[in-house]
Scaffold this motif. Structure first.
Motif, mmCIF file in Angstrom:
data_model
loop_
_atom_site.group_PDB
_atom_site.id
_atom_site.type_symbol
_atom_site.label_atom_id
_atom_site.label_comp_id
_atom_site.label_asym_id
_atom_site.label_seq_id
_atom_site.Cartn_x
_atom_site.Cartn_y
_atom_site.Cartn_z
ATOM 1 N N ALA A 207 0.883 -1.217 -0.026
ATOM 2 C CA ALA A 207 -0.189 0.088 0.074
ATOM 3 C C ALA A 207 0.804 1.491 -0.054
ATOM 4 C CB ALA A 207 -1.020 -0.030 1.211
ATOM 5 N N ALA A 208 1.991 1.109 0.891
ATOM 6 C CA ALA A 208 2.796 2.430 0.659
ATOM 7 C C ALA A 208 3.552 2.606 -0.640
ATOM 8 C CB ALA A 208 4.031 2.100 1.934
ATOM 9 N N VAL A 209 3.851 1.588 -1.185
ATOM 10 C CA VAL A 209 4.576 1.421 -2.426
ATOM 11 C C VAL A 209 3.376 2.003 -3.686
ATOM 12 C CG1 VAL A 209 5.217 0.218 -4.500
ATOM 13 C CG2 VAL A 209 6.107 -0.094 -2.264
ATOM 14 N N PHE A 210 2.254 1.866 -3.265
ATOM 15 C CA PHE A 210 1.392 2.173 -4.322
ATOM 16 C C PHE A 210 0.910 3.555 -4.246
ATOM 17 C CE2 PHE A 210 -3.391 3.335 -5.026
ATOM 18 C CZ PHE A 210 -3.249 2.749 -6.532
ATOM 19 N N ILE A 211 0.860 4.272 -2.793
ATOM 20 C CA ILE A 211 0.649 5.524 -2.727
ATOM 21 C C ILE A 211 1.832 6.434 -2.941
ATOM 22 C CG2 ILE A 211 0.209 7.321 -0.597
ATOM 23 C CD1 ILE A 211 -1.062 5.105 0.698
ATOM 24 N N ASN A 212 2.952 6.009 -2.844
ATOM 25 C CA ASN A 212 4.298 6.711 -3.161
ATOM 26 C C ASN A 212 4.291 7.201 -4.769
ATOM 27 O OD1 ASN A 212 5.304 6.637 -0.619
ATOM 28 N ND2 ASN A 212 6.638 4.932 -0.884
ATOM 29 N N TRP A 213 4.039 5.936 -5.495
ATOM 30 C CA TRP A 213 4.039 5.961 -7.256
ATOM 31 C C TRP A 213 2.745 6.925 -7.468
ATOM 32 C CZ3 TRP A 213 7.661 5.527 -10.384
ATOM 33 C CH2 TRP A 213 8.657 4.657 -9.925
ATOM 34 N N VAL A 214 1.645 6.817 -6.920
ATOM 35 C CA VAL A 214 0.555 7.639 -7.185
ATOM 36 C C VAL A 214 0.834 9.226 -7.062
ATOM 37 C CG1 VAL A 214 -1.894 8.340 -6.849
ATOM 38 C CG2 VAL A 214 -1.124 6.069 -7.082
ATOM 39 N N LEU A 215 1.474 9.356 -6.020
ATOM 40 C CA LEU A 215 1.839 10.884 -5.485
ATOM 41 C C LEU A 215 3.028 11.330 -6.297
ATOM 42 C CD1 LEU A 215 1.157 13.096 -3.582
ATOM 43 C CD2 LEU A 215 2.884 12.018 -1.797
ATOM 44 N N ALA A 216 3.635 10.214 -6.715
ATOM 45 C CA ALA A 216 5.033 10.952 -7.686
ATOM 46 C C ALA A 216 4.442 11.075 -8.989
ATOM 47 C CB ALA A 216 6.135 9.978 -7.434
ATOM 48 N N PHE A 217 3.785 10.341 -9.335
ATOM 49 C CA PHE A 217 3.032 10.145 -10.765
ATOM 50 C C PHE A 217 2.516 11.701 -11.014
ATOM 51 C CE2 PHE A 217 -0.355 9.658 -13.818
ATOM 52 C CZ PHE A 217 0.552 9.373 -14.953
ATOM 53 N N PHE A 218 1.505 12.178 -9.917
ATOM 54 C CA PHE A 218 0.766 13.431 -10.094
ATOM 55 C C PHE A 218 1.635 14.404 -10.007
ATOM 56 C CE2 PHE A 218 -1.517 16.629 -7.658
ATOM 57 C CZ PHE A 218 -2.576 16.869 -8.596
ATOM 58 N N LEU A 219 2.335 14.568 -9.009
ATOM 59 C CA LEU A 219 3.366 15.797 -9.096
ATOM 60 C C LEU A 219 4.119 15.690 -10.035
ATOM 61 C CD1 LEU A 219 4.255 15.560 -5.243
ATOM 62 C CD2 LEU A 219 2.323 16.904 -6.315
ATOM 63 N N GLY A 220 4.897 14.670 -10.689
ATOM 64 C CA GLY A 220 5.692 14.787 -11.689
ATOM 65 C C GLY A 220 5.016 14.987 -13.014
ATOM 66 N N CYS A 221 3.771 14.837 -13.141
ATOM 67 C CA CYS A 221 3.002 15.002 -14.452
ATOM 68 C C CYS A 221 2.375 16.395 -14.595
ATOM 69 C CB CYS A 221 2.058 13.997 -14.675
ATOM 70 S SG CYS A 221 2.872 12.332 -15.142
ATOM 71 N N LEU A 222 2.507 17.045 -13.288
ATOM 72 C CA LEU A 222 1.669 18.224 -13.512
ATOM 73 C C LEU A 222 2.361 19.169 -14.838
ATOM 74 C CD1 LEU A 222 1.693 19.494 -9.847
ATOM 75 C CD2 LEU A 222 -0.130 18.811 -11.240
ATOM 76 N N PRO A 223 3.525 19.210 -15.116
ATOM 77 C CA PRO A 223 3.904 19.919 -16.161
ATOM 78 C C PRO A 223 3.171 19.689 -17.557
ATOM 79 C CG PRO A 223 5.895 19.652 -15.039
ATOM 80 C CD PRO A 223 4.608 18.841 -14.320
#
Length: 281
Positions: free
Chosen positions: A102-118
């Protein structure tokens, strides 16, 4: 890749902490891949890495996403180690494999969302105002929004978790010493945690502090690209190299230094030549 292969191929290493270690290796692999992509763009067309282009949005976003995922994984490892030590005397809560997944999933979702903002529109492709000089076409306010909170997270939370682990081990060692019991195990664990936490801090400081300094410079700079060439861009390339070197340092600190992983890797190597002997080992 060696770390990922060994972790996935060895069944008795499928523990909660091993899930985080394996995911950290995946994050480092993505960081190296995106850094290689940016390097190839720099070799083939250096101007787009200096003046910015639409072609740089995707590799920079992937680079940001992988770096954020690495940071969140390092924080998750520190929290997992703290919970494992702090709750070891209790039976109410145990860090299970599902928690790590669950921690891995949350980490990737958060990183994906913030990284794809541009990629979603937060960029300065069509405007010169607030344009980043070092990482065009990113906007300066986006870099500040990404850098400052995550630098705080990367330094403060691991500091708290590892200091708390050392304090807990020291208290338990003193209790056992007061009862006349042997304290060699706790003393050894305390030394190992202290040494590992120092390595973590030094590696994070060397890897990410120059990048953070570059973001601060980018936010306060009022000169154009030509006036800063080539010195500032050499510094930018050096910060990228340090972040990539962090991908080599993480397996050494977190996994390859463990004797268990080395023994399992050796067993896997022997498996192809003598399966029976390897299983016996």
């Amino acid at each position: 890749c060696i770390v990922i292969f060994t972790r996935m191929a060895t069944k008795d290493l499928h523990k909660p902490i091993s899930v985080l270690f394996c995911n950290l290796a995946f994050s480092d692999l993505f960081t190296s891949f995106s850094g290689f992509w940016i390097s190839m763009l720099f070799i083939t067309n250096p101007d787009i890495t200096i003046f910015g282009s639409k072609d740089m949005l995707a590799p920079y976003s992937l680079y940001t996403m992988s770096i954020l995922s690495t940071i969140y994984n390092l924080v998750s490892i520190g929290i997992e180690r703290y919970l494992a030590v702090a709750e070891s005397m209790r039976t109410r809560f145990r860090v299970a494999r599902n928690h790590s997944i669950a921690a891995v999933f949350i980490n990737w979702v958060l990183a994906f969302f913030l990284g794809c903002l541009p990629l979603m529109g937060w960029n300065c492709l069509h405007t010169e105002e607030n344009l980043s000089v070092l990482y065009s076409p990113f906007c300066v306010d986006y870099l500040i929004f990404i850098a400052i909170p995550n630098v705080v997270v990367a330094f403060i939370i691991p500091l708290f978790t590892y200091l708390r682990i050392i304090i807990i081990l020291r208290k338990r060692k003193q209790r056992m010493k007061a009862c006349g019991q042997a304290t060699g195990t706790y003393k050894s664990a305390e030394i190992q945690v202290a040494r590992t936490s120092i390595f973590i801090w030094l590696l994070a400081l060397i890897s990410y502090a120059p990048f953070f300094a570059g973001v601060i410079f980018d936010a306060t700079n009022h000169q154009c690209h030509i006036d800063l060439y080539p010195g500032v861009y050499i510094f930018r390339n050096c910060t990228a190299m340090l972040i990539t070197m962090n991908c080599l340092g993480n397996p050494i600190i977190y996994t390859l230094k463990l004797k268990t992983l080395g023994a399992k890797l050796k067993a896997l190597k022997c498996l192809s030549t003598n399966r029976v002997r390897a299983c016996t080992i």
